[in-house]
Design a protein around this motif. Structure first.
Motif, PDB file in Angstrom:
ATOM      1  N   THR A   8       0.843  -1.197   0.000  1.00  0.00           N
ATOM      2  CA  THR A   8       0.000   0.000   0.000  1.00  0.00           C
ATOM      3  C   THR A   8       0.880   1.249   0.000  1.00  0.00           C
ATOM      4  OG1 THR A   8      -0.093   0.242   2.407  1.00  0.00           O
ATOM      5  CG2 THR A   8      -1.687  -1.267   1.380  1.00  0.00           C
ATOM      6  N   PHE A   9       0.276   2.370  -0.324  1.00  0.00           N
ATOM      7  CA  PHE A   9       1.024   3.624  -0.334  1.00  0.00           C
ATOM      8  C   PHE A   9       1.502   3.981   1.067  1.00  0.00           C
ATOM      9  CE2 PHE A   9       1.776   8.176  -0.658  1.00  0.00           C
ATOM     10  CZ  PHE A   9       2.451   8.261  -1.876  1.00  0.00           C
ATOM     11  N   ASP A  10       0.673   3.730   2.062  1.00  0.00           N
ATOM     12  CA  ASP A  10       1.073   3.998   3.448  1.00  0.00           C
ATOM     13  C   ASP A  10       2.291   3.155   3.832  1.00  0.00           C
ATOM     14  OD1 ASP A  10      -0.909   5.858   3.829  1.00  0.00           O
ATOM     15  OD2 ASP A  10      -2.303   4.467   4.817  1.00  0.00           O
ATOM     16  N   GLU A  11       2.297   1.900   3.398  1.00  0.00           N
ATOM     17  CA  GLU A  11       3.437   1.032   3.674  1.00  0.00           C
ATOM     18  C   GLU A  11       4.693   1.522   2.955  1.00  0.00           C
ATOM     19  OE1 GLU A  11       2.290  -2.908   2.596  1.00  0.00           O
ATOM     20  OE2 GLU A  11       0.888  -3.141   4.274  1.00  0.00           O
ATOM     21  N   LEU A  34      -5.235   5.774  -7.462  1.00  0.00           N
ATOM     22  CA  LEU A  34      -5.955   6.874  -6.820  1.00  0.00           C
ATOM     23  C   LEU A  34      -7.333   7.101  -7.438  1.00  0.00           C
ATOM     24  CD1 LEU A  34      -5.904   9.289  -4.794  1.00  0.00           C
ATOM     25  CD2 LEU A  34      -5.000  10.673  -6.686  1.00  0.00           C
ATOM     26  N   LEU A  35      -7.429   6.986  -8.776  1.00  0.00           N
ATOM     27  CA  LEU A  35      -8.602   7.507  -9.466  1.00  0.00           C
ATOM     28  C   LEU A  35      -9.422   6.504 -10.278  1.00  0.00           C
ATOM     29  CD1 LEU A  35      -6.960  10.795 -10.830  1.00  0.00           C
ATOM     30  CD2 LEU A  35      -8.369  10.546  -8.767  1.00  0.00           C
ATOM     31  N   THR A  36      -8.889   5.331 -10.573  1.00  0.00           N
ATOM     32  CA  THR A  36      -9.617   4.506 -11.551  1.00  0.00           C
ATOM     33  C   THR A  36      -9.862   3.048 -11.156  1.00  0.00           C
ATOM     34  OG1 THR A  36      -7.629   3.823 -12.792  1.00  0.00           O
ATOM     35  CG2 THR A  36      -8.668   5.917 -13.415  1.00  0.00           C
ATOM     36  N   ASP A  43      -6.801  -4.138  -2.003  1.00  0.00           N
ATOM     37  CA  ASP A  43      -6.900  -4.793  -3.307  1.00  0.00           C
ATOM     38  C   ASP A  43      -6.655  -3.835  -4.477  1.00  0.00           C
ATOM     39  OD1 ASP A  43      -9.131  -3.263  -3.032  1.00  0.00           O
ATOM     40  OD2 ASP A  43     -10.549  -4.786  -3.741  1.00  0.00           O
ATOM     41  N   GLY A  44      -6.026  -2.702  -4.229  1.00  0.00           N
ATOM     42  CA  GLY A  44      -5.867  -1.704  -5.281  1.00  0.00           C
ATOM     43  C   GLY A  44      -4.553  -1.743  -6.025  1.00  0.00           C
ATOM     44  N   GLN A  45      -3.685  -2.731  -5.730  1.00  0.00           N
ATOM     45  CA  GLN A  45      -2.421  -2.811  -6.455  1.00  0.00           C
ATOM     46  C   GLN A  45      -2.672  -3.127  -7.924  1.00  0.00           C
ATOM     47  OE1 GLN A  45      -0.434  -5.657  -3.623  1.00  0.00           O
ATOM     48  NE2 GLN A  45       1.352  -4.443  -4.211  1.00  0.00           N
ATOM     49  N   PRO A  93       1.558   0.532  -5.578  1.00  0.00           N
ATOM     50  CA  PRO A  93       0.807   0.216  -4.347  1.00  0.00           C
ATOM     51  C   PRO A  93      -0.607   0.769  -4.374  1.00  0.00           C
ATOM     52  CG  PRO A  93       2.436   1.945  -3.952  1.00  0.00           C
ATOM     53  CD  PRO A  93       2.683   1.443  -5.341  1.00  0.00           C
ATOM     54  N   SER A  94      -1.481   0.122  -3.624  1.00  0.00           N
ATOM     55  CA  SER A  94      -2.860   0.580  -3.533  1.00  0.00           C
ATOM     56  C   SER A  94      -2.924   1.833  -2.662  1.00  0.00           C
ATOM     57  CB  SER A  94      -3.743  -0.519  -2.934  1.00  0.00           C
ATOM     58  OG  SER A  94      -3.324  -0.816  -1.614  1.00  0.00           O
ATOM     59  N   ILE A  95      -3.974   2.611  -2.853  1.00  0.00           N
ATOM     60  CA  ILE A  95      -4.167   3.834  -2.072  1.00  0.00           C
ATOM     61  C   ILE A  95      -5.427   3.752  -1.216  1.00  0.00           C
ATOM     62  CG2 ILE A  95      -4.696   6.316  -2.226  1.00  0.00           C
ATOM     63  CD1 ILE A  95      -2.787   6.468  -4.609  1.00  0.00           C
ATOM     64  N   HIS A  96      -6.516   3.235  -1.783  1.00  0.00           N
ATOM     65  CA  HIS A  96      -7.794   3.225  -1.068  1.00  0.00           C
ATOM     66  C   HIS A  96      -8.085   1.925  -0.332  1.00  0.00           C
ATOM     67  CE1 HIS A  96      -8.758   7.034  -2.895  1.00  0.00           C
ATOM     68  NE2 HIS A  96      -8.587   6.537  -4.095  1.00  0.00           N
TER      69      HIS A  96
END
Length: 443
Positions: free
Chosen positions: A159-162, A202-204, A296-298, A290-293
């Motif tokens: 994830t982006f936080d990670e 982020l967006l799609t 499962d966003g990778q 990495p995922s943001i939201h």
């Protein structure tokens, strides 16, 4: 399942160098093939040129190879305008929208039956026309120094936080000796690459934060983009990226990672193999963006990277198709894919590419197209990079970056004749006038 991509035409700068183009012999003349490719990496060039030499020896057909680097797009645009295309040329992500009218349909070729179905939405249209032969499949994400991460007990981030936490740990634990994220906007355009790749998670891709429809029809609220410049500014303020990100050159990255001085970079292809060749004690891995939201966003970003299309008016069409047959042979297809550290797009071709082991845990991660190629009008790539540079120079705030993106997005949509509510797929590239072609050739 990969989405079908509709790709608008990107901005092309006016700076053109016509070495090997203007004044050269036309396609098919003098019994040789003319070939233009956007390949730039030295090890990739070497592998490609070796294969060309073997084809020449085997077939008796000479191939005039042109690898103009950064000037590739400008040179090809001039050749399109004068209807003097190379016999074989690289569509580098724009097989249908930009180059479609100049390409031979390759659907009937024997190797086409072995094409990985994930490439269909990129290289085939609704009528089944196959626009180009792919040399590899692009799977872009983030390359990381696996040796450093293991030394500091850090798992590859999902994830982006990670990712942010990993960079902070590296900076603190190394006492500032390691630059967590290296960006090289000069030549490599890595600041723009950060925005373009991270815009996808982020967006799609998230169900609740999905703006695909708004991006396509011109109603997108660009305040939803502000997260990306905010985070880049935080990286700069916390010294998580290199101080010279705007002026650093991409070529510096290989040596710096080989010396264990950098940990993450928005780069792929043969980057990792080049690092390990320079220092066998350093291993490089690759992760999806990495995922943001959510977890499962990778996503991998990619699809079409290096290809070879055949000019549909070539006088050496038969010889050009013969070259593609040669490149599609299992051994040759594997060699060029391995040289670029990417999977082969042909089923049944066994490729032991550099990133294979580190990519294995992400085998089921979906591949998404490059954000700018689908959702942004021609000209936005430069806007992405320029606003990022202004942000890092303290000439723009994150909010101003989003405002500038919004105004340029609307202006460039209008420039190509797309009204609000209409999709970018309705846009058509304007042909260059004779005066514009002459201007470019003189430059």
């Amino acid at each position: 399942m990969m989405k079908k991509w509709i790709m608008p035409v990107p901005f092309v700068t006016a700076a053109v160098v016509l070495a090997g183009c203007g004044g050269g012999s036309s396609s098919g003349e003098n019994g040789e093939l003319t070939l233009f490719s956007s390949i730039t990496n030295e090890s990739e060039k070497q592998a490609f040129e070796e294969l060309v030499s073997e084809f020449e020896e085997e077939s008796g057909i000479a191939v005039d190879v042109n690898l103009p680097g950064a000037e590739y797009e400008s040179m090809l645009r001039v050749r399109m305008a004068s209807n003097d295309m190379p016999d074989l040329f690289d569509t580098h992500g724009w097989s249908q929208t930009r180059y479609g009218d100049y390409t031979e349909d390759l659907a009937g070729e024997e190797w086409a039956e072995r094409l990985d179905e994930t490439m269909d939405g990129v290289l085939k249209d609704e009528d089944g026309k196959l626009y180009a032969f792919p040399l590899n499949q692009a799977l872009d994400g983030i390359s990381y120094n696996a040796t450093l991460l293991e030394e500091y007990g850090i798992e590859p981030p999902n994830t982006f936080d990670e990712l942010m936490e990993a960079m902070r740990t590296l900076k603190e634990e190394s006492g500032g000796e390691v630059t967590p994220m290296f960006m090289a906007q000069s030549e490599a355009g890595a600041v723009a690459q950060y925005f373009d790749q991270m815009a996808t998670p982020l967006l799609t891709v998230d169900e609740e934060e999905n703006y695909e429809e708004e991006l396509m029809n011109g109603t997108f609220d660009w305040s939803n983009y502000t997260f990306l410049p905010e985070q880049l500014k935080i990286m700069q303020e916390e010294e998580l990226i290199n101080e010279d990100a705007v002026t650093a050159r991409g070529g510096q990255a290989v040596e710096l990672m080989a010396q264990n001085e950098i940990a993450f970079i928005f780069a792929g292809g043969s980057f990792g193999a080049d690092v390990t060749e320079l220092n066998p004690d350093v291993e490089v891995g690759a992760i999806p963006v990495p995922s943001i939201h959510g977890e499962d966003g990778q996503r991998w970003i990619g699809g079409e990277r290096h290809t070879l299309a055949v000019w549909n008016e070539s006088e050496a069409k038969e010889e050009a198709l013969q070259f593609l047959d040669f490149m599609a042979e299992d051994e040759n297809a594997a060699r060029i894919a391995e040289a670029t550290s990417m999977p082969s797009p042909l089923d049944g071709v066994d490729v032991n590419h550099y990133y294979e082991e580190s990519m294995e845990p992400y085998a089921d991660v979906e591949v998404e197209p490059y954000f700018d190629r689908v959702y942004l009008p021609s000209g936005m790539w430069d806007v992405i990079g320029n606003t990022g540079e202004e942000l890092l120079a303290d000439s723009m705030t994150p909010e101003q970056v989003s405002d500038q993106m919004a105004s340029e997005y609307q202006r460039l949509r209008e420039e190509v004749g797309v009204e609000e509510g209409e999709s970018l797929e309705d846009a058509e590239e304007e042909e260059l006038s004779e005066e514009e072609v002459e201007e470019l050739e003189q430059e």
